[in-house]
Enzyme design. Structure first.
Site, short mmCIF file in Angstrom:
data_model
loop_
_atom_site.label_atom_id
_atom_site.label_comp_id
_atom_site.label_asym_id
_atom_site.label_seq_id
_atom_site.Cartn_x
_atom_site.Cartn_y
_atom_site.Cartn_z
N HIS A 194 -2.42 -3.93 12.91
CA HIS A 194 -3.49 -3.00 13.25
C HIS A 194 -3.14 -2.14 14.46
CE1 HIS A 194 -5.92 -5.33 10.38
NE2 HIS A 194 -6.38 -4.13 10.15
N GLU A 435 -6.97 -7.55 -1.79
CA GLU A 435 -5.91 -7.75 -0.79
C GLU A 435 -5.46 -9.20 -0.70
OE1 GLU A 435 -7.31 -6.43 3.05
OE2 GLU A 435 -9.26 -7.36 2.80
N ASP A 459 -2.60 -6.21 3.63
CA ASP A 459 -2.79 -7.65 3.53
C ASP A 459 -2.22 -8.20 2.24
OD1 ASP A 459 -4.01 -8.73 5.86
OD2 ASP A 459 -5.69 -7.37 5.45
N CYS A 506 -6.16 1.82 -0.16
CA CYS A 506 -6.44 2.19 1.23
C CYS A 506 -5.44 1.53 2.19
CB CYS A 506 -7.86 1.85 1.63
SG CYS A 506 -8.25 0.10 1.53
C1 PEP Z 1 -5.24 -3.54 4.02
O1 PEP Z 1 -5.20 -4.74 4.23
O2 PEP Z 1 -4.41 -2.94 3.32
C2 PEP Z 1 -6.29 -2.71 4.61
C3 PEP Z 1 -6.42 -1.46 4.28
O3 PEP Z 1 -7.10 -3.28 5.53
P1 PEP Z 1 -6.63 -3.66 7.01
O4 PEP Z 1 -5.34 -2.96 7.27
O5 PEP Z 1 -7.70 -3.21 7.92
O6 PEP Z 1 -6.50 -5.14 6.96
MG MG Z 2 -6.82 -5.82 5.02
#
Ligand code: PEP
Ligand code: MG
Length: 584
Positions: A194, A435, A459, A506
């Site tokens: 993140h 995910e 994830d 996403c």
């Molecule tokens: C992911 O896991 O791909 C996602 C978009 O969520 P995050 O990166 O916030 O875990």
């Molecule tokens: Mg995620």
């Protein structure tokens, strides 16, 4: 630019946020306090040594009091720490050891900390075990004060510098003041940690996973960050500085050129309009999504209101934040993801104590275990839904019962609003993130309870390969184009189509132009990504037909070797961009 006469060093890491910058290094957190030296203090200096300890404690005490004034919600925890500073067993004991053993304050502090933590850790009651953590925390602060290592508050840095750190948390990165910080580099971290995601959203160059940058780089060293290649050049020669100046200009021109077309629709060569939306972490980023041509928010990560503050945010605060984003985006959709706490994002005021946070009480699991906290957020989302086009997305779903339980709580939240005569969208869509591998395999079952899927490849890849997304040591396993991932995306898209629900991506994989033809061909219908990647992806979509993408993906699915897949993806990308360049 002033330069030391030092040999140029090139460090290789993980490219986390594109762009190039050069400037003076600013070390945020050197090695921490690992080695504590013991030395004898002569009798006449004992009093002075005890006073040195007392001054350090006083400094920490004052600092904690200031923090309380700014963060009233976390006053309880901080007050516990202040009380500990005065605790006889702790405070007096350190002074006693300095005096009796005639040793330096650091060593006495280390000894008392070790003795006390061992004692508390061996106790049965968990609140007493937790006290060991408090002692370590407070002892670390005093030690830093004794040694003279000040904890840097990123928010207060007011020089144009490049941050160099062992690690930065997503909350710390979100405190970066863009007018001062040119970019940052860290020893740890991975592309889809993140921390990297926040860097991309801030649009500053970042290279992570450098392993020993903090050991090699000194404060004020001149460094270059090449966020496109994942390189850092320490003490560059004049010639290297000039080369990178040129590279930077070229890259910025390229970005400006695609940005000019950012607001045009992403219509494929065979006439399909593909929606490209933005991922945001902070409500303020909504403007960046619009500026980069995003047609909505496909992922609103809501954790930052929880991790950056000093306590749980109130419903009123969340409502205002969500409403702000929704109103600015209206009539375009805003998909609000419910709290995805823990994993690599823990509450600032209540660090996770789990041995494996990524596999623990994270995301929807946490929310179902803490219904009050969840309902507060759900009420805020529902109230905000009256102001635009809102969808709800549940993270880390692995079982159908999790969706059902979450919907029950949503229903409770809705009912309470109805009783209070508060308006909200009655037919709000509820989708899930795909995910977790179990969600892919049972996508057909989950689709019965979900209005849409959004594939979170960050994830998904982490869990499929059992490779921590933030750990530089295993970043070589983090392979989006691995057949395992491509097959899982294909399966999810096929199920979504069969069940008649939409499917988006996403995760960061969707923001890489190299992956676009494959993802489109596998059946992704909507893309959501960090705002700065939107123009390039839209440009790619305009250069390809869905039919061509499908043929290409079918060919790729037959490949078993990642190198071959990557080469084919690279070739396809070059073909598409070349064709377009010669046409324009
Ligand atoms: C992911 O896991 O791909 C996602 C978009 O969520 P995050 O990166 O916030 O875990
Ligand atoms: Mg995620």
């Amino acid at each position: 630019m002033k330069q030391k006469q030092q040999k140029e060093i090139i460090l290789k890491g993980i490219p986390a946020s594109s762009g190039i910058c050069a400037g003076a290094a600013y070390i945020v957190d050197k090695e921490g306090v690992k080695v504590v030296k013991k030395y004898v203090v002569t009798e006449q200096n004992i009093k002075k040594e005890i006073n040195r300890f007392k001054t350090a404690v006083k400094k920490v005490q004052n600092n904690l009091k200031e923090i309380i004034e700014d963060n009233l919600e976390s006053a309880d925890i901080i007050e516990t720490h202040i009380a500990l500073l005065n605790d006889k067993e702790f405070y007096n004991k350190v002074a006693e050891i300095i005096e009796k053993k005639q040793v330096n304050a650091e060593w006495a502090l280390k000894k008392v900390t070790a003795d006390l933590t061992a004692k508390f850790k061996s106790m049965e009651a968990s609140y007493l075990k937790d006290r060991a953590e408090d002692i370590i925390h407070i002892s670390d602060k005093i030690m830093k004060s004794l040694i003279g290592i000040e904890t840097v508050n990123i928010k207060t840095i007011d020089k144009r510098v490049i941050l160099v750190a062992r690690d930065l948390s997503p909350a710390e990165v979100s405190q970066i003041q863009l007018e001062f910080i040119k970019g940052f580099i860290t020893d740890g971290g991975g592309k889809t940690s993140h921390t990297g995601i926040v860097a991309r959203n801030l649009q500053i160059p970042a290279v992570l996973g450098l392993k020993n940058a903090t050991r090699i780089i000194n404060n004020e060293d001149i460094i270059i960050i090449d966020g496109n290649e994942g390189q850092v050049i320490v003490s560059p020669s004049d010639n290297t500085l000039a080369v990178y100046e040129e590279k930077k200009e070229k890259y910025e021109n390229f970005k400006a050129a695609i940005s000019r077309k950012a607001k045009l629709p992403a219509q494929t060569k065979d006439g399909f309009i593909i929606h490209v939306l933005g991922n945001i972490e902070l409500s303020e980023e909504v403007v960046s999504v619009i500026d980069h041509g995003g047609s909505g928010i496909g992922l609103f990560r809501t954790e930052f209101e929880y991790i950056s503050g000093s306590g749980f945010p109130t419903e009123a605060r969340l409502f205002e934040k969500y409403k702000g984003v929704i109103e600015v985006m209206s009539p375009h959709p805003v998909t609000i993801r419910t709290l995805d706490i823990n994993g690599d994002k823990a509450f600032n005021f209540m660090p996770s104590k789990e041995a494996n946070p990524a596999l623990g009480l994270r995301a929807v699991r946490y929310c179902l275990a803490k219904p009050d906290i969840f309902i507060t957020q759900l009420r805020a989302i529902l109230r905000a839904s009256a102001f635009g086009n809102v969808k709800i997305m549940l993270p880390m779903i692995a079982n159908k019962f999790e969706i059902i339980k979450a919907k029950e709580l949503l229903y409770q939240a809705a009912l309470s609003l109805e009783k209070e005569n508060i308006d909200f969208k009655k037919d709000i869509e509820i989708g899930i993130m795909i995910e977790v591998p179990a969600a892919v395999i049972t996508a057909d079952l989950l689709a019965e309870e979900a209005d849409f899927f959004s594939i979170g490849t960050n994830d998904l890849i982490q869990y499929v390969f059992a490779a921590d997304r933030g750990n530089a040591e295993v970043s070589h396993l983090f392979e989006p184009l691995h057949p395992a991932i491509l097959r899982m995306i294909k399966h999810t898209c096929d199920i979504a189509e069969y069940k008649g629900i939409s499917v988006a991506i996403c995760g960061e994989m969707g923001s890489d132009p190299l992956n676009l033809p494959i993802l489109l061909g596998l059946g992704i219908k909507e893309f959501s990504m960090n705002p700065q990647s939107i123009p390039h992806i839209k440009e790619m979509l305009r250069n390809i037909s869905v039919e061509d993408a499908k043929n290409f993906a079918n060919k790729i699915l037959k490949y078993t070797d990642i190198t071959k897949i990557t080469e084919a993806a690279q070739k396809k990308y070059e073909q598409l961009t070349k064709k377009n360049n010669s046409a324009s």
